[in-house]
Scaffold this motif. Structure first.
Motif, PDB file in Angstrom:
ATOM      1  N   ARG A 181     -24.198 105.446  42.844  1.00  0.00           N
ATOM      2  CA  ARG A 181     -23.472 104.129  42.400  1.00  0.00           C
ATOM      3  C   ARG A 181     -24.663 103.446  41.964  1.00  0.00           C
ATOM      4  O   ARG A 181     -24.401 102.633  40.710  1.00  0.00           O
ATOM      5  CB  ARG A 181     -22.594 103.390  43.475  1.00  0.00           C
ATOM      6  N   ASN A 188     -16.257 101.847  41.277  1.00  0.00           N
ATOM      7  CA  ASN A 188     -15.454 101.745  42.488  1.00  0.00           C
ATOM      8  C   ASN A 188     -14.583 103.217  42.675  1.00  0.00           C
ATOM      9  O   ASN A 188     -14.061 103.360  43.413  1.00  0.00           O
ATOM     10  CB  ASN A 188     -14.304 100.930  42.306  1.00  0.00           C
ATOM     11  N   ALA A 189     -15.206 103.980  41.888  1.00  0.00           N
ATOM     12  CA  ALA A 189     -14.330 105.414  41.775  1.00  0.00           C
ATOM     13  C   ALA A 189     -15.318 106.416  42.552  1.00  0.00           C
ATOM     14  O   ALA A 189     -16.493 106.601  42.452  1.00  0.00           O
ATOM     15  CB  ALA A 189     -14.248 106.117  40.485  1.00  0.00           C
ATOM     16  N   GLN A 244     -14.922 110.322  43.103  1.00  0.00           N
ATOM     17  CA  GLN A 244     -14.207 111.499  42.645  1.00  0.00           C
ATOM     18  C   GLN A 244     -14.795 112.866  43.101  1.00  0.00           C
ATOM     19  O   GLN A 244     -16.215 112.846  43.149  1.00  0.00           O
ATOM     20  CB  GLN A 244     -14.188 111.626  41.010  1.00  0.00           C
ATOM     21  N   LYS A 248     -11.291 111.124  45.844  1.00  0.00           N
ATOM     22  CA  LYS A 248     -10.085 111.429  44.805  1.00  0.00           C
ATOM     23  C   LYS A 248     -10.460 112.477  44.199  1.00  0.00           C
ATOM     24  O   LYS A 248     -11.688 112.877  43.795  1.00  0.00           O
ATOM     25  CB  LYS A 248      -9.406 110.348  44.227  1.00  0.00           C
ATOM     26  N   GLY A 273     -11.137 114.688  40.760  1.00  0.00           N
ATOM     27  CA  GLY A 273     -12.057 114.386  39.747  1.00  0.00           C
ATOM     28  C   GLY A 273     -11.116 114.772  38.510  1.00  0.00           C
ATOM     29  O   GLY A 273     -10.065 115.484  38.622  1.00  0.00           O
TER      30      GLY A 273
END
Length: 582
Positions: free
Chosen positions: A328, A517-518, A520, A542, A544
């Motif tokens: 990040r 904020n993702a 995946q 989550k 992708g």
């Protein structure tokens, strides 16, 4: 360019610090760092995403061809059998390791914006960004292709065989036909906007209008005819004459016709650049400079060296957490600052400055918080927030010849089947959509990746070469996957080097991409325990999206070849004892 002597001195100076980051019980046999990278005997090898491309490259190497010769054959075949990913209508970056001199050089075949391109070309009449699906299939989406001229430059400098003898396998396969693979068939059954393009349907459709299925035979006589002209005429077969005229006509056609001209094509020039290199553990890692995002990968590795990730392992959620948080931070900086350095100042040295990297690494806490913002590295200019979208349609391959030369090449037509527009049996790229659609903030601050005539769009392609402490080839790696490339390659390096996994196992580990904020990843491939451990650290993983990874790699461990191919694709990694030459 960098040479063996320079590497040996630089790595020697860095080894004390690098080795100190390894845990006390880290044995060379299990952790990845090697006692020697010299192969016991010369070998030839290819790792690529399709077995027909691997065999085309190996056939050239068996005839005494160089890695540069084989790369031409591999790309010619991939353009035919993996058209959703790369082709002669696209662009590429290559990192070259010279087996005789130890030189590492970068060849930049990235597409360029036509002379008539404008900063607002992807805005509508109201100044809003165009719908992405409309933009990627438009005539404006195609940049001046660079892969063919780049390959010709490399082959002219390092080739051993005649250019006109490098296309036979691809020509024969195009004429005789090849079996549509499950992966190609999966993309033909997807929901991509290119599948509605007239050229795509004309090429892949059956007589009843349905698209081909896996197992069907596909022939491409138009591509075979083009390759024959490319073999005899050289690059003029694409950049001048009848094919160039058809490219211009196809890109200028509506909807949203582009501005490419014959002069744009004729004037395209690939670039030979210096590599950007940084240390990781006992290696030097060499990558392309901007507009590639290689500096982002080096920053990611530098951040991870300031953690205890090497003491972790693939079953430890803390290791994955550290990788996610470092990713990040890297993406926040990469997204803001990286562009074509011929047009904007990219603070490469500042992004890798040890004090700056250390300050960024201190932001990694015990739990994942809100999306990190970009830092201010030394020499950083003011930048607009980036709004670039990077579709995932790319491939990577590695080639090594009997003389120790190695090609690490990432090549692309951008998203699936490029723009969906076809000329002479190959698809045209939609690389212009790698530029920022909105080039300015309301205050007029320019984006680092804004459209400018002649500019090369920012790329996540990061073909790398590893060099050991004696300046010898130690490995090569790269991937497909749009902006996820940096995460895919970073994960594979950590798994191979820090966690000591064989190359094939390292590439097969599940992917995790953390950006903004993702969070995946391949959720179903992580164990429940790992998912729970990540959730306890603030990461709710989550599923992708996109084309998934396409990592292909070669490592030399204790003098032994260790090749890998991404199991998410259909490739192979093949090595043989080099044939004796008369």
């Amino acid at each position: 360019m960098a040479r063996l002597g320079t590497f040996a001195a630089l790595i020697g100076a860095l080894f004390t610090t690098a080795c100190a980051t390894l845990p006390a019980d880290a044995s060379l046999a299990t952790r990845g760092p090697v006692t020697t990278s010299a192969l016991a005997e010369p070998q030839i090898f290819v790792s690529a995403a399709n077995p027909l491309a691997v065999e085309a490259g190996m056939a050239v190497l068996r005839r005494g061809g160089s890695a540069a010769d084989a790369a031409v054959a591999v790309q010619a075949m991939l353009s035919l059998v993996e058209p959703q990913s790369s082709g002669v209508g696209g662009g590429a970056f290559m990192t070259w390791f010279d087996g005789e001199t130890g030189e590492v050089a970068i060849y930049d075949g990235r597409e360029t914006a036509p002379a008539g391109a404008t900063a607002d070309m992807f805005l509508d009449d109201n100044g809003r960004p165009l719908d992405f699906s409309a933009a990627v299939t438009s005539g404006r989406a195609t940049g001046v292709p660079g892969a063919v001229r780049m390959l010709a430059m490399v082959q002219g400098e390092h080739g051993e065989l005649s250019w006109d003898g490098l296309f036979a396998d691809a020509i024969r396969t195009a004429e005789d036909g090849f079996t549509v693979s499950p992966r190609l068939g999966r993309f033909l059954g997807g929901g991509f906007p290119q599948l509605q393009a007239p050229d795509v349907r004309a090429y892949f459709a059956e007589a009843d209008g349905t698209l081909l299925d896996p197992g069907d035979t596909l022939r491409n006589p138009a591509y075979a005819a083009f390759l024959r002209r490319l073999a005899t005429q050289g690059t003029d077969a694409l950049y001048r004459g009848e094919t160039a005229q058809r490219i211009v006509a196809r890109t200028q056609a509506g909807p949203l016709g582009g501005t490419m001209t014959l002069a744009d094509l004729a004037g395209y020039q690939p670039l030979k650049r210096d590599a950007v290199c940084g240390s990781y553990r006992v290696y030097m890692v060499c990558v392309p400079p901007p507009p590639s995002s290689g500096v982002g990968l080096l920053q990611l590795l530098a951040l991870l060296e300031r953690t205890d990730i090497a003491e972790r392992g693939p079953q430890d959620p803390q290791g994955w957490f550290l990788f996610a948080e470092a990713s990040r931070l890297m993406y926040a900086d990469r997204d803001l600052y990286v562009g074509d350095s011929a047009f904007v100042d990219v603070p490469v040295a500042g992004l890798l400055d040890p004090a700056y990297v250390a300050s960024r690494a201190r932001l990694i806490g015990e739990r994942a918080g809100p999306a990190p913002v970009a830092g201010t590295p030394p020499g950083a200019p003011a930048r607009a927030a980036d709004r670039t979208r990077e579709p995932a349609g790319t491939t990577h391959f590695v080639v090594g010849d009997a003389q120790g030369n190695v090609v690490s090449m990432t090549t692309t037509v951008e998203s699936i089947f490029g723009s969906g527009r076809m000329v002479d049996g190959f698809f045209l790229n939609n690389q212009m959509t790698d530029f920022a659609f909105a080039p300015l903030l309301p205050d007029g601050t320019a984006a680092a990746n804004a459209v400018t005539p002649g500019r090369r769009p920012r790329s996540s392609m990061t073909p790398l070469v590893l060099v050991d402490g004696q300046g010898r080839f130690a490995g090569a790696m790269g991937s497909a996957g749009g902006n996820s490339i940096l995460a895919y390659v970073g994960k594979s390096l950590v798994a191979a080097i820090d966690w000591g996994l064989p190359a094939q196992d390292a590439l097969a580990l599940p992917n995790l991409v953390a950006r903004g904020n993702a969070f995946q990843g391949e959720v179903t491939k992580f164990t429940p325990e790992l998912l729970a451990g990540l959730a306890a650290r603030g990461i709710d993983l989550k599923p992708g999206q996109g084309e998934d990874s396409g990592v292909h790699a070669v490592m030399i461990r204790n003098g032994v070849f260790d090749g890998g191919y991404d199991p998410r694709r259909e490739g192979r990694a093949v090595a043989e004892t080099a044939p004796r030459q008369p």
